[in-house]
Each structure stands twice: as structure tokens, then as C-alpha cells.
Design a protein around this motif. Structure first.
Motif, PDB file in Angstrom:
ATOM      1  N   GLU A 158       0.833  -1.227   0.000  1.00  0.00           N
ATOM      2  CA  GLU A 158       0.000   0.000   0.000  1.00  0.00           C
ATOM      3  C   GLU A 158       0.860   1.267   0.000  1.00  0.00           C
ATOM      4  OE1 GLU A 158      -0.652  -2.603   1.781  1.00  0.00           O
ATOM      5  OE2 GLU A 158      -2.777  -3.129   1.545  1.00  0.00           O
ATOM      6  N   THR A 159       2.061   1.179   0.571  1.00  0.00           N
ATOM      7  CA  THR A 159       2.898   2.384   0.658  1.00  0.00           C
ATOM      8  C   THR A 159       3.531   2.738  -0.696  1.00  0.00           C
ATOM      9  OG1 THR A 159       4.878   1.166   1.254  1.00  0.00           O
ATOM     10  CG2 THR A 159       3.482   1.898   3.083  1.00  0.00           C
ATOM     11  N   PHE A 160       3.460   1.828  -1.647  1.00  0.00           N
ATOM     12  CA  PHE A 160       4.064   2.100  -2.961  1.00  0.00           C
ATOM     13  C   PHE A 160       3.055   2.584  -3.993  1.00  0.00           C
ATOM     14  CE2 PHE A 160       7.318  -0.653  -1.111  1.00  0.00           C
ATOM     15  CZ  PHE A 160       8.464   0.059  -1.448  1.00  0.00           C
ATOM     16  N   LEU A 161       1.759   2.341  -3.727  1.00  0.00           N
ATOM     17  CA  LEU A 161       0.734   2.567  -4.766  1.00  0.00           C
ATOM     18  C   LEU A 161       0.749   3.966  -5.358  1.00  0.00           C
ATOM     19  CD1 LEU A 161      -2.374   0.711  -3.269  1.00  0.00           C
ATOM     20  CD2 LEU A 161      -0.865  -0.034  -5.119  1.00  0.00           C
ATOM     21  N   TYR A 162       0.967   4.984  -4.521  1.00  0.00           N
ATOM     22  CA  TYR A 162       0.852   6.355  -5.018  1.00  0.00           C
ATOM     23  C   TYR A 162       2.221   7.044  -5.149  1.00  0.00           C
ATOM     24  CZ  TYR A 162      -3.972   5.254  -4.546  1.00  0.00           C
ATOM     25  OH  TYR A 162      -5.178   4.630  -4.699  1.00  0.00           O
ATOM     26  N   ARG A 163       3.262   6.221  -5.158  1.00  0.00           N
ATOM     27  CA  ARG A 163       4.587   6.797  -5.417  1.00  0.00           C
ATOM     28  C   ARG A 163       4.833   6.839  -6.924  1.00  0.00           C
ATOM     29  NH1 ARG A 163       9.108   4.415  -1.380  1.00  0.00           N
ATOM     30  NH2 ARG A 163       7.685   3.802   0.282  1.00  0.00           N
ATOM     31  N   TYR A 164       5.684   7.761  -7.330  1.00  0.00           N
ATOM     32  CA  TYR A 164       6.051   7.899  -8.743  1.00  0.00           C
ATOM     33  C   TYR A 164       7.404   7.228  -8.988  1.00  0.00           C
ATOM     34  CZ  TYR A 164       2.154  11.059  -9.330  1.00  0.00           C
ATOM     35  OH  TYR A 164       0.889  11.570  -9.394  1.00  0.00           O
ATOM     36  N   PRO A 165       7.692   6.848 -10.239  1.00  0.00           N
ATOM     37  CA  PRO A 165       8.969   6.171 -10.516  1.00  0.00           C
ATOM     38  C   PRO A 165      10.187   6.882  -9.945  1.00  0.00           C
ATOM     39  CG  PRO A 165       7.576   6.080 -12.451  1.00  0.00           C
ATOM     40  CD  PRO A 165       6.844   6.919 -11.440  1.00  0.00           C
ATOM     41  N   HIS A 166      10.211   8.251  -9.989  1.00  0.00           N
ATOM     42  CA  HIS A 166      11.420   8.947  -9.524  1.00  0.00           C
ATOM     43  C   HIS A 166      11.605   8.822  -8.012  1.00  0.00           C
ATOM     44  CE1 HIS A 166       8.509  12.246  -8.808  1.00  0.00           C
ATOM     45  NE2 HIS A 166       9.339  12.544  -7.826  1.00  0.00           N
ATOM     46  N   GLN A 167      10.558   8.366  -7.320  1.00  0.00           N
ATOM     47  CA  GLN A 167      10.688   8.201  -5.860  1.00  0.00           C
ATOM     48  C   GLN A 167      11.170   6.803  -5.482  1.00  0.00           C
ATOM     49  OE1 GLN A 167       6.561   9.426  -5.326  1.00  0.00           O
ATOM     50  NE2 GLN A 167       7.262  11.180  -4.120  1.00  0.00           N
ATOM     51  N   LEU A 168      11.490   6.008  -6.502  1.00  0.00           N
ATOM     52  CA  LEU A 168      11.962   4.643  -6.243  1.00  0.00           C
ATOM     53  C   LEU A 168      13.439   4.523  -6.606  1.00  0.00           C
ATOM     54  CD1 LEU A 168       9.073   2.572  -7.887  1.00  0.00           C
ATOM     55  CD2 LEU A 168       9.224   3.361  -5.517  1.00  0.00           C
ATOM     56  N   SER A 169      14.076   3.494  -6.080  1.00  0.00           N
ATOM     57  CA  SER A 169      15.470   3.224  -6.464  1.00  0.00           C
ATOM     58  C   SER A 169      15.470   2.511  -7.818  1.00  0.00           C
ATOM     59  CB  SER A 169      16.121   2.323  -5.424  1.00  0.00           C
ATOM     60  OG  SER A 169      15.539   1.037  -5.490  1.00  0.00           O
TER      61      SER A 169
END
Ligand SMILES: Nc1ncnc2c1ncn2[C@@H]1O[C@H](COP(=O)(O)OP(=O)(O)O)[C@@H](O)[C@H]1O
Ligand SMILES: [Mg+2]
Length: 346
Positions: A158-169
Motif C-alpha cells: 500500500e505504501t508504494f501505490l501512489y509513489r512515482y517512478p522517480h521516488q523509487l530506487s
């Protein structure tokens, strides 16, 4: 490897026949334009059995990506055939091709490029579902996305659903790209150097993920790499490409223990010599850019070959069987083909 081999059916899912791709390249100044032809892929033949991982290895520019893109129908072939489950993809109409495309997915080298930067993860992973499962309610699709995120070890999902690609490694982004490719349960996946742009520390995790998903889903795979150790970990069989040609193909264990083409020998030697500084000669063979533009009548490996003979300058060696499932194209190592080439020349 022995276990996965048992799961292979003898039936081919992908068969590539006489595949050729040429690119026309414009050069020169505005007043004096010249055209040259890049022979990116030259008469390539291989097949991938159901449940098998076939690797393609070779240095930058040798035609690996172009081969995969043609299989995926992202690049049009100059000539040749690509059979998917017995059907020729090159002859298919739009509608048939759209159906076939659902069964085939590609994982690209650069996860920065392949994910839409303006979309949150939920939307990225829902997109294929929206395109093909219109009738499924939103909540159900969201549940499916959460399930797959957990499966690829992105928890709590659930914590990843609304993140954007640039917020990931980089590693997390490649996991999302893998999930997106697999969410519609394709039969076939082409992975183009999926870990080469990632930190060394996360590469193994991505390879293990791909391998376990492949086993779980019974996938068939084309796996591109320029690294022999990665190929050894991932692949059942490997095709060695040089300047648009497959110069050797066979079971990965056999290729590593009995490399036969001088180019394959150099690839294997560099890996095993790495700690001994003994690889100078081989490094020389592997040095320099691949020049796909130079067209010549002889063996494509001629310029770098330490073992060339007269015949190598006039004829192109064919891929010939060395032992069960192991094929090599080299006159030097194949006295019979040398005899037939001499006969042709006379
Ligand atoms: N769209 C294109 N236009 C012109 N030349 C291309 C194009 N794509 C690839 N090439 C050329 O085709 C050859 C093979 O490229 P590629 O398949 O990308 O190699 P690899 O993936 O093994 O590095 C290279 O010489 C490359 O410059
Ligand atoms: Mg490439």
C-alpha cells in the motif's frame, strides 16, 4: 538447471528463421550525403523451447537488442520468419498481432526510460489490466496490483501505490517494470540486459526474482546479456553473437566448459582469467568497437581472429553441429565445412 531442463517440452515456442535487419545510415555533410548500410542482424536462426531460457551474449553493437525487438515486433525485419507457437508473426494482420502481443512482453535495459514518469505505481501496473480486462471492477484490479507488489517484495504494498517512478530506487523501478510485464501472465518474455544499468548490489536480487517468476509461471524467455556469469546463472542455452551473426550456440554448461569458436573462447577466458592477469591475448581479441558496416565476403570474425586461414577470407562459415545441441560457425574448427567451402570456391 537440471530441474528446469526436465520441465522443458521439446516443442518450440519461438522459432526464428533467416532473420535479417539492415539499417540505412546517412552520413556526410549537407552538400555531400552518403548512405551506408548497417548489417545489424545477419541471417540469424534459433528456437526457444517451451519453459526454456535462451540467452544471447555478445559485445555492444552486435545486434542483441535488434534481434529481441524484431521478435517482439517493435522493429520490422528486413527479411526472415518469426514463428510464435507455430504462427508467423511477420505475416500477421493487426488484429491477430494484437492478440499475440498479449502473450509476449519485453523488459527493457533502462527502467528510467521504460516507466512513465507522470504515473503513480498503481496506474502503471493497472494500465495493462485496463487495456485487456475492461470488465474487472477497479477494487479487484487494485487488489491484483497489491498482490503482485507483495510478490516482487515491495512491501508493504500500500505504501508504494501512489509513489512515482522517480521516488523509487533503480532496483525497485526494474521490479515494477518486471511486474508490469508479467501482470497479464504472458507466455514469453524478452529481457534486454535487465540488470546492466543497476547497482551491482541489487543485480542478483533482480536476477533471482526473474528466475523464480519464470519457474512459477512456466515462462519461456529470451535473456540478453553481455556478461557470461549472468548468462551462466540465468540461461539453459546461449547464443553467442558477433557482428550480427550467431557464431556459436549450445547449452550454457557446454559452452563454458567447451567453448569452440575463437570469440567464445575469448569471452570465457576473460571471465576465468580475471584474477590472474593472463588474459592479454584474449582481451586483444575482445578489444575495439564492432563494425557492422564493413561488408566483406569472408568470416565476420576475420579481423580479430588469431587462427585465420585463406578460406576464412573468401567464404562465410555456416553454423554446423559439433555435438548434440552445440553448433559453431568456424572453418578452423570444422574441417568438413572447410572442404565443402573449398569445393564451392573451385
Ligand atoms: N534504429 C537504428 N538505426 C540505425 N542503426 C541502428 C538502429 N538500431 C541499432 N542500430 C545499429 O545496429 C547495430 C546493432 O545494434 P543493437 O542491436 O542495439 O546492438 P546490441 O544490443 O548488441 O548492443 C549497431 O551497429 C547499431 O548502431
Ligand atoms: Mg542492446
Amino acid at each position: 538447471m537440471t530441474n528446469s531442463k526436465k520441465t522443458h517440452s521439446q516443442e518450440a515456442l519461438i522459432t526464428v528463421k533467416s532473420l535479417v535487419k539492415r539499417f540505412e545510415k546517412k552520413q556526410g555533410t549537407i552538400f555531400r550525403r552518403t548512405k551506408s548500410t548497417v548489417h545489424a542482424v545477419n541471417n540469424v536462426n534459433f528456437s526457444i523451447k517451451k519453459g526454456e531460457i535462451l540467452g544471447i551474449i555478445g559485445e555492444s553493437g552486435c545486434g542483441k537488442t535488434t534481434t529481441a525487438r524484431m521478435v517482439m515486433r517493435l522493429t520490422k525485419e528486413t527479411s526472415g520468419q518469426i514463428l510464435f507457437d507455430g504462427q508467423d508473426l511477420c505475416q500477421m494482420g493487426e488484429r491477430e498481432l494484437r492478440r499475440a502481443r498479449q502473450e509476449m512482453q519485453m523488459i527493457f535495459q533502462d527502467p528510467y526510460d521504460s516507466l512513465n514518469p507522470g504515473m503513480p505505481i498503481l496506474e502503471i501496473l493497472m494500465e495493462p489490466l485496463n487495456a485487456h480486462k475492461m470488465e474487472v471492477p477497479f477494487e479487484e484490479k487494485r487488489k491484483l496490483v497489491i498482490e503482485i507488489l507483495e510478490h516482487i517484495d515491495m512491501k508493504p504494498a500500500e505504501t508504494f501505490l501512489y509513489r512515482y517512478p522517480h521516488q523509487l530506487s533503480g532496483g525497485q523501478r526494474q521490479r515494477i517494470a518486471i511486474a508490469r510485464a508479467l501482470i497479464l501472465k504472458p507466455k514469453f518474455v524478452a529481457a534486454d540486459e535487465p540488470t546492466s544499468m543497476l547497482d551491482v548490489s541489487v543485480r542478483m536480487g533482480i536476477l533471482q526474482l526473474l528466475k523464480s517468476l519464470k519457474e512459477e509461471m512456466g515462462l519461456t524467455m529470451l535473456f540478453i546479456t553481455h556478461d557470461l556469469s549472468t548468462a551462466a546463472f540465468m540461461c539453459d542455452r546461449i547464443a553467442v553473437m558477433y557482428r550480427g551473426n550467431i557464431v556459436e550456440i549450445g547449452p550454457i554448461k557446454e559452452i563454458i566448459s567447451n567453448p569452440t569458436h575463437p570469440y567464445t573462447k575469448a569471452l570465457v577466458a576473460v571471465v576465468s582469467d580475471l584474477h590472474h592477469f593472463l588474459g592479454h591475448r584474449h582481451e586483444m581479441i575482445l578489444d575495439g568497437e564492432v563494425q557492422n558496416e564493413v561488408v566483406q565476403g569472408g568470416c565476420p570474425f576475420l579481423a580479430r581472429c588469431p587462427q585465420q586461414m585463406d578460406t576464412c577470407q573468401n567464404s562465410i562459415p555456416k553454423l554446423e553441429q559439433l555435438s548434440n545441441d552445440h553448433y559453431v560457425s568456424c572453418f578452423h574448427l570444422h574441417p568438413e565445412s572447410l572442404i565443402s567451402a573449398n569445393k564451392q570456391a573451385n
